[in-house]
Design a protein around this motif. Structure first.
Motif, PDB file in Angstrom:
ATOM      1  N   TYR A  27      40.482   2.713 114.506  1.00  0.00           N
ATOM      2  CA  TYR A  27      41.070   2.760 113.319  1.00  0.00           C
ATOM      3  C   TYR A  27      41.332   4.182 113.259  1.00  0.00           C
ATOM      4  CZ  TYR A  27      40.381  -2.125 112.846  1.00  0.00           C
ATOM      5  OH  TYR A  27      40.118  -3.566 112.979  1.00  0.00           O
ATOM      6  N   LYS A  28      40.182   4.922 113.198  1.00  0.00           N
ATOM      7  CA  LYS A  28      40.052   6.297 112.776  1.00  0.00           C
ATOM      8  C   LYS A  28      40.950   7.223 113.636  1.00  0.00           C
ATOM      9  CE  LYS A  28      35.588   6.866 113.266  1.00  0.00           C
ATOM     10  NZ  LYS A  28      34.049   7.296 113.240  1.00  0.00           N
ATOM     11  N   GLN A  29      41.066   6.900 114.940  1.00  0.00           N
ATOM     12  CA  GLN A  29      42.102   7.821 115.670  1.00  0.00           C
ATOM     13  C   GLN A  29      43.392   7.391 115.655  1.00  0.00           C
ATOM     14  OE1 GLN A  29      41.115   6.397 119.842  1.00  0.00           O
ATOM     15  NE2 GLN A  29      39.294   7.642 120.021  1.00  0.00           N
ATOM     16  N   SER A  30      43.931   6.384 115.072  1.00  0.00           N
ATOM     17  CA  SER A  30      45.189   5.956 114.655  1.00  0.00           C
ATOM     18  C   SER A  30      45.360   6.724 113.279  1.00  0.00           C
ATOM     19  CB  SER A  30      45.203   4.358 114.470  1.00  0.00           C
ATOM     20  OG  SER A  30      45.351   3.769 115.771  1.00  0.00           O
ATOM     21  N   LEU A  31      44.683   6.679 112.357  1.00  0.00           N
ATOM     22  CA  LEU A  31      44.566   7.203 111.280  1.00  0.00           C
ATOM     23  C   LEU A  31      44.769   8.920 111.305  1.00  0.00           C
ATOM     24  CD1 LEU A  31      44.954   7.393 108.062  1.00  0.00           C
ATOM     25  CD2 LEU A  31      42.334   7.233 107.989  1.00  0.00           C
ATOM     26  N   ASP A  32      44.102   9.376 112.228  1.00  0.00           N
ATOM     27  CA  ASP A  32      44.134  10.931 112.556  1.00  0.00           C
ATOM     28  C   ASP A  32      45.689  11.159 113.238  1.00  0.00           C
ATOM     29  OD1 ASP A  32      41.661  11.172 111.597  1.00  0.00           O
ATOM     30  OD2 ASP A  32      40.615  11.245 113.406  1.00  0.00           O
ATOM     31  N   LYS A  33      45.867  10.431 113.842  1.00  0.00           N
ATOM     32  CA  LYS A  33      47.023  10.761 114.596  1.00  0.00           C
ATOM     33  C   LYS A  33      48.322  10.598 113.705  1.00  0.00           C
ATOM     34  CE  LYS A  33      46.089   8.786 119.387  1.00  0.00           C
ATOM     35  NZ  LYS A  33      46.465   7.891 120.416  1.00  0.00           N
ATOM     36  N   LEU A  34      48.407   9.528 112.891  1.00  0.00           N
ATOM     37  CA  LEU A  34      49.595   9.546 112.058  1.00  0.00           C
ATOM     38  C   LEU A  34      49.399  10.597 110.692  1.00  0.00           C
ATOM     39  CD1 LEU A  34      51.678   7.919 110.631  1.00  0.00           C
ATOM     40  CD2 LEU A  34      50.077   6.301 109.477  1.00  0.00           C
ATOM     41  N   THR A  35      48.279  10.860 110.312  1.00  0.00           N
ATOM     42  CA  THR A  35      48.052  12.007 109.342  1.00  0.00           C
ATOM     43  C   THR A  35      48.652  13.119 109.796  1.00  0.00           C
ATOM     44  OG1 THR A  35      45.818  11.133 108.457  1.00  0.00           O
ATOM     45  CG2 THR A  35      46.327  13.323 108.087  1.00  0.00           C
TER      46      THR A  35
END
Length: 207
Positions: free
Chosen positions: A141-149
């Motif tokens: 979840y954190k990696q996906s959020l970092d990418k989208l951010t």
């Protein structure tokens, strides 16, 4: 002596609910009658009646909790929804997601993927943030959020492409269709691919 509710009811542990109820009522009637006997017999019957009530309640509680746990386990199986997303059957996937009672972190994560694939990027980010709040140690979840951010902070997506309200009445045309991507950027399209869309092969030179 180790407490065993089934032994108190004098019934096997794999007994059905009907068998448990029948045995409980049989013993209860017996002890209620015997508790009026004089001396030790009456006192023993009264004690057994109390033990019977506690044991019966514990058995029903334990079985109810096990049933709930089983239902929850079944409810957290998202494989069918993941398959629909992979097949780009977004409406079907959304319908199944909406029908679920449990809204856990994985639910919000998959909702973020559906929003992302529809180009609703801000809504996708909100769902990822919810998933991360519910399971802060989940690296996926954190990696996906970092990418989208990072994508939202870059010039990859123009401001007029960002939506600020959830689920518009219609999807509208797919942006970036002219070059075969959703957003006009192959880099942006790679977000969340490795989660459940099995699109790792779409990653070219990296972001």
């Amino acid at each position: 002596m180790i407490y065993n509710a089934y032994e108190i009811l004098e019934i096997r542990e794999d007994a059905t609910r009907e068998e448990i109820d029948a045995r409980y009522h049989e013993l209860r009637d017996k002890y209620q009658k015997d508790r009026f006997l004089p001396g030790d017999e009456g006192e023993e019957a009264s004690e057994k009646l109390q033990q019977l009530e506690v044991a019966y309640r514990d058995i029903l509680t334990t079985r109810a909790e096990a049933e709930q746990a089983s239902t929850f386990t079944e409810d957290t199986d998202y494989s069918t929804i993941q398959e629909l997303i992979t097949a780009n059957k977004l409406d079907e996937a959304q319908k199944m997601l909406d029908e679920r009672v449990t809204r856990d972190a994985e639910w919000h994560y998959l909702q973020s993927i559906l929003f992302y694939k529809r180009n609703w990027f801000l809504e996708s980010k909100k769902q990822l943030e919810l998933a991360c709040q519910m399971e802060p140690e989940n690296t996926r979840y954190k990696q996906s959020l970092d990418k989208l951010t990072k994508i939202l902070a870059s010039n990859t997506i123009s401001p007029d492409q960002l939506r600020t309200t959830s689920r518009p009445m219609d999807d509208g045309p797919r942006m970036g269709a002219g070059n075969g991507t959703c957003t006009g950027s192959a880099c942006a399209d790679c977000l969340l691919c490795n989660a459940c869309c099995n699109c790792c092969q779409c990653i070219g030179g990296g972001c």
